[in-house]
Structures are given as C-alpha cells and as structure tokens.
Scaffold this motif. Structure first.
Motif, PDB file in Angstrom:
ATOM      1  N   THR A  18      26.812  41.150  43.254  1.00 32.71           N
ATOM      2  CA  THR A  18      26.956  40.052  42.302  1.00 32.71           C
ATOM      3  C   THR A  18      28.335  40.082  41.680  1.00 32.71           C
ATOM      4  O   THR A  18      28.776  41.102  41.180  1.00 32.71           O
ATOM      5  CB  THR A  18      25.923  40.152  41.161  1.00 32.71           C
ATOM      6  OG1 THR A  18      25.169  41.317  41.361  1.00 32.71           O
ATOM      7  CG2 THR A  18      25.102  38.913  41.066  1.00 32.71           C
ATOM      8  N   THR A  19      28.966  38.950  41.731  1.00 30.54           N
ATOM      9  CA  THR A  19      30.250  38.786  41.078  1.00 30.54           C
ATOM     10  C   THR A  19      30.057  37.759  39.970  1.00 30.54           C
ATOM     11  O   THR A  19      29.469  36.717  40.201  1.00 30.54           O
ATOM     12  CB  THR A  19      31.288  38.278  42.100  1.00 30.54           C
ATOM     13  OG1 THR A  19      31.466  39.281  43.096  1.00 30.54           O
ATOM     14  CG2 THR A  19      32.620  37.994  41.420  1.00 30.54           C
ATOM     15  N   GLN A  48      36.210  45.783  30.788  1.00 28.16           N
ATOM     16  CA  GLN A  48      35.321  46.638  29.992  1.00 28.16           C
ATOM     17  C   GLN A  48      33.863  46.313  30.303  1.00 28.16           C
ATOM     18  O   GLN A  48      33.017  47.206  30.392  1.00 28.16           O
ATOM     19  CB  GLN A  48      35.590  46.439  28.492  1.00 28.16           C
ATOM     20  CG  GLN A  48      36.931  47.012  28.043  1.00 28.16           C
ATOM     21  CD  GLN A  48      37.216  46.790  26.551  1.00 28.16           C
ATOM     22  OE1 GLN A  48      36.404  46.200  25.836  1.00 28.16           O
ATOM     23  NE2 GLN A  48      38.358  47.275  26.106  1.00 28.16           N
ATOM     24  N   ALA A  49      33.574  45.014  30.477  1.00 31.61           N
ATOM     25  CA  ALA A  49      32.198  44.603  30.757  1.00 31.61           C
ATOM     26  C   ALA A  49      31.797  44.958  32.190  1.00 31.61           C
ATOM     27  O   ALA A  49      30.651  45.323  32.446  1.00 31.61           O
ATOM     28  CB  ALA A  49      32.041  43.101  30.524  1.00 31.61           C
ATOM     29  N   PHE A  50      32.744  44.833  33.105  1.00 31.75           N
ATOM     30  CA  PHE A  50      32.469  45.074  34.531  1.00 31.75           C
ATOM     31  C   PHE A  50      33.486  46.071  35.069  1.00 31.75           C
ATOM     32  O   PHE A  50      34.490  45.672  35.681  1.00 31.75           O
ATOM     33  CB  PHE A  50      32.529  43.759  35.316  1.00 31.75           C
ATOM     34  CG  PHE A  50      31.616  42.700  34.781  1.00 31.75           C
ATOM     35  CD1 PHE A  50      30.241  42.809  34.949  1.00 31.75           C
ATOM     36  CD2 PHE A  50      32.116  41.602  34.102  1.00 31.75           C
ATOM     37  CE1 PHE A  50      29.385  41.840  34.438  1.00 31.75           C
ATOM     38  CE2 PHE A  50      31.268  40.624  33.586  1.00 31.75           C
ATOM     39  CZ  PHE A  50      29.899  40.745  33.753  1.00 31.75           C
ATOM     40  N   THR A  71      28.258  24.594  39.278  1.00 31.47           N
ATOM     41  CA  THR A  71      27.391  25.329  40.205  1.00 31.47           C
ATOM     42  C   THR A  71      28.058  26.610  40.692  1.00 31.47           C
ATOM     43  O   THR A  71      27.389  27.507  41.182  1.00 31.47           O
ATOM     44  CB  THR A  71      26.998  24.476  41.439  1.00 31.47           C
ATOM     45  OG1 THR A  71      28.190  24.167  42.160  1.00 31.47           O
ATOM     46  CG2 THR A  71      26.299  23.196  41.026  1.00 31.47           C
ATOM     47  N   LYS A  72      29.391  26.701  40.508  1.00 33.99           N
ATOM     48  CA  LYS A  72      30.110  27.914  40.919  1.00 33.99           C
ATOM     49  C   LYS A  72      30.538  28.739  39.712  1.00 33.99           C
ATOM     50  O   LYS A  72      31.483  29.523  39.791  1.00 33.99           O
ATOM     51  CB  LYS A  72      31.344  27.529  41.744  1.00 33.99           C
ATOM     52  CG  LYS A  72      30.992  26.859  43.052  1.00 33.99           C
ATOM     53  CD  LYS A  72      32.240  26.335  43.747  1.00 33.99           C
ATOM     54  CE  LYS A  72      31.873  25.572  45.016  1.00 33.99           C
ATOM     55  NZ  LYS A  72      32.836  24.518  45.319  1.00 33.99           N
ATOM     56  N   THR A  73      29.888  28.502  38.562  1.00 33.22           N
ATOM     57  CA  THR A  73      30.268  29.171  37.322  1.00 33.22           C
ATOM     58  C   THR A  73      29.075  29.896  36.718  1.00 33.22           C
ATOM     59  O   THR A  73      27.976  29.347  36.657  1.00 33.22           O
ATOM     60  CB  THR A  73      30.792  28.122  36.311  1.00 33.22           C
ATOM     61  OG1 THR A  73      31.971  27.509  36.838  1.00 33.22           O
ATOM     62  CG2 THR A  73      31.117  28.758  34.966  1.00 33.22           C
ATOM     63  N   ASP A  74      29.309  31.138  36.279  1.00 33.46           N
ATOM     64  CA  ASP A  74      28.280  31.849  35.510  1.00 33.46           C
ATOM     65  C   ASP A  74      28.569  31.761  34.023  1.00 33.46           C
ATOM     66  O   ASP A  74      27.656  31.778  33.206  1.00 33.46           O
ATOM     67  CB  ASP A  74      28.234  33.324  35.936  1.00 33.46           C
ATOM     68  CG  ASP A  74      27.922  33.466  37.408  1.00 33.46           C
ATOM     69  OD1 ASP A  74      26.879  32.949  37.838  1.00 33.46           O
ATOM     70  OD2 ASP A  74      28.740  34.080  38.138  1.00 33.46           O
ATOM     71  N   LEU A  75      29.853  31.724  33.666  1.00 29.35           N
ATOM     72  CA  LEU A  75      30.244  31.736  32.257  1.00 29.35           C
ATOM     73  C   LEU A  75      31.400  30.769  32.039  1.00 29.35           C
ATOM     74  O   LEU A  75      32.437  30.870  32.699  1.00 29.35           O
ATOM     75  CB  LEU A  75      30.675  33.163  31.868  1.00 29.35           C
ATOM     76  CG  LEU A  75      31.423  33.349  30.548  1.00 29.35           C
ATOM     77  CD1 LEU A  75      30.615  32.859  29.364  1.00 29.35           C
ATOM     78  CD2 LEU A  75      31.803  34.819  30.361  1.00 29.35           C
TER      79      LEU A  75
END
Ligand SMILES: *[C@@H]1O[C@H](CO)[C@@H](O)[C@H](O)[C@H]1NC(C)=O
Ligand SMILES: *[C@@H]1O[C@H](CO)[C@@H](O)[C@H](O)[C@H]1NC(C)=O
Length: 251
Positions: A18-19, A48-50, A71-75
């Motif tokens: 997962t990216t 820091q988070a990843f 649709t290609k965005t998580d944040l």
C-alpha cells in the motif's frame, strides 16, 4: 533458476504494497511562501508517518482537479492562502465533490486558508457553517498552542516533548469559539496566546482559548483543520505526521 521466481515475487510485492497517495493543492488562492513550506516539510512529516517511504505526493492546480484525481487520492491537503480564493478557483461543484468523497471515506487536511475552505466553503463542520470571529485579518506571528489530551491521543504526540505550550506560526487562520462548533468536532489543541495586531479594538481577546487544531469524522472519512501553520518556522512536522495517520485511520 531460483532468481526469476524471486524477482517476480518481489515485483508482485512492490505492486501490492500500500502506498499512500497524497494530493496537494497549489493553485489559485494559495500562497507561494506556504506552498514552498509544504513542499519542503510535508515529505518530512510523511517520512515520520511512513518510515518505509511508501507515499507519493501529487500537486495539482484548479484545472487539474477532477473526480479522476480523487479516485487516485487517499489524502487531500489544502494549504494556506485565501479560503475564498481557493473556493472560487475550484467552484461549487468541485467543493461538493470533495465533501461527498470525504463522506465516502476520503481524508482531508486543511491549514489556514485550507481550513477556511473546509469549514466555511466545503461545510465539513456542518451547515450553517460555524460562526467565525471577525475581522479575520488580525495579523501574524508566533503563538503558544497547548495540545489537549484528545490531541495527544489522536495525533499520538510524545507527551514528554509536546507537554505545555508549543510555538506555532499563526497567519490569520480561522478563529472560532468552542461554543460555536458542533459537539462532534474534536478540539485537539488550543491557542493560549493571541495575535491582535490589526483592528485590535475588535480582535483583542478573541483568540485565546479557542481551538487551533480541530478534527471530525465526516461520514466514513476524516478531516483535520489547522488554523496556524505547523509547516512554517518553527516547523513541527510531528503534528502533520500524527494528523496524516489519524485522517487515514491508520491509528
Ligand atoms: C517564530 O519562532 C521561530 C523559532 O522560535 C523563529 O525562528 C521565528 O523567527 C519566529 N517568527 C516570528 C515571526 O517571530
Ligand atoms: C501556556 O501559555 C499561557 C500564556 O502564556 C500560560 O498562561 C499557560 O500557563 C501556559 N500553559 C502551560 C501548560 O505551560
């Protein structure tokens, strides 16, 4: 002979790992200064988070915004500048699209102008939108911000480092009285000092003990709004690292 299957396995792993895909708005209504700060310091917070570096940052302008981008965005991240300017550039249909995307499970972080955008234009904190303290142009400078217990929990901040007041740059972000926020909005950190350089007869006393950082579960999604600027000097990347993990429901 063993190498080929191993290589295939490795490629398969890379493809399925997962990216986290971050989309950062840099279009009309943003400010060059703050955009530069985000470009420099967002990668620090994301690292820091990843720690394995499994994230991407895509920047976009208003005419590059689309349902396909979502649709290609998580944040989604909206930086400082003018909330009105950003809202006008994107247009009502796109703001409605962002709201339904977050309701369906998306994640949003807005800072200063991006916080105005989330609160007063997209309507993450409900409509009618929360009453803000006016005039908004009260000036800028470092302020003392105190993280509350709920903030320590949501943002997984180290209490040994962040107990007491921390210093964050403030640049005319939204000021809202706690009683003007719906009860399902979490107050993570509070302003303990104020800026009232401009229009002091109206702005003095408005800012102290109002929330600097708030969050809310919006449908299946999550939102964090920062009034001040942890990405400007003195940079506090830990705040964004915590916000990123919380809005993505990774904590
Ligand atoms: C805010 O504080 C930081 C670090 O303490 C300092 O580098 C910066 O110049 C200050 N900013 C202002 C506007 O005073
Ligand atoms: C934070 O700063 C305010 C204003 O200077 C002060 O009254 C308060 O005691 C400080 N809080 C902590 C926990 O140090």
């Amino acid at each position: 002979m063993l190498l080929l299957p191993l290589l295939l396995l490795l490629l398969l792993n890379l493809a399925t790992a997962t990216t986290t895909r971050v989309s950062l708005y840099l279009g009309s209504g943003t400010s060059d200064n703050d955009n530069d700060a985000f470009l420099a310091n967002l990668p620090i917070a994301l690292s820091q988070a990843f720690p394995h570096g499994d994230y991407t940052i895509t920047t976009f302008l208003e005419d590059e915004f689309s349902n396909d981008l979502l649709t290609k965005t998580d944040l989604l991240i909206f930086p400082g500048g003018s909330g009105n300017g950003q809202a006008t550039a994107l247009g009502d249909d796109n703001l409605a699209l962002i709201l339904s995307w977050v309701n369906a499970g998306g994640s949003y972080i807005g800072t200063c102008g991006g916080s105005f955008l989330g609160m007063s234009h997209i309507g993450f904190y409900g409509t009618p939108t929360p009453t803000l303290q006016e005039p908004w142009d009260r000036g800028s400078g470092n302020v003392s911000v105190e993280v509350l217990d709920v903030g320590f929990e949501e943002l997984a901040l180290d209490r040994d480092i962040f107990a007491g007041n921390i210093t964050i740059m403030y640049y005319q972000g939204p000021i809202v009285k706690p009683q003007d926020l719906p009860s399902d909005v979490n107050m993570l950190a509070m302003f303990r000092t104020e800026i009232a350089t401009n229009h002091p007869e109206e702005t003095m006393g408005e800012m102290i003990n109002t929330p600097a950082i708030t969050s809310k579960e919006v449908g299946k999604g999550r939102v964090v709004l920062n009034s001040p600027h942890p990405e400007l000097q003195p940079v506090v990347p830990e705040i964004y690292a915590g916000e990123i993990l919380w809005v993505l429901k990774l904590v």
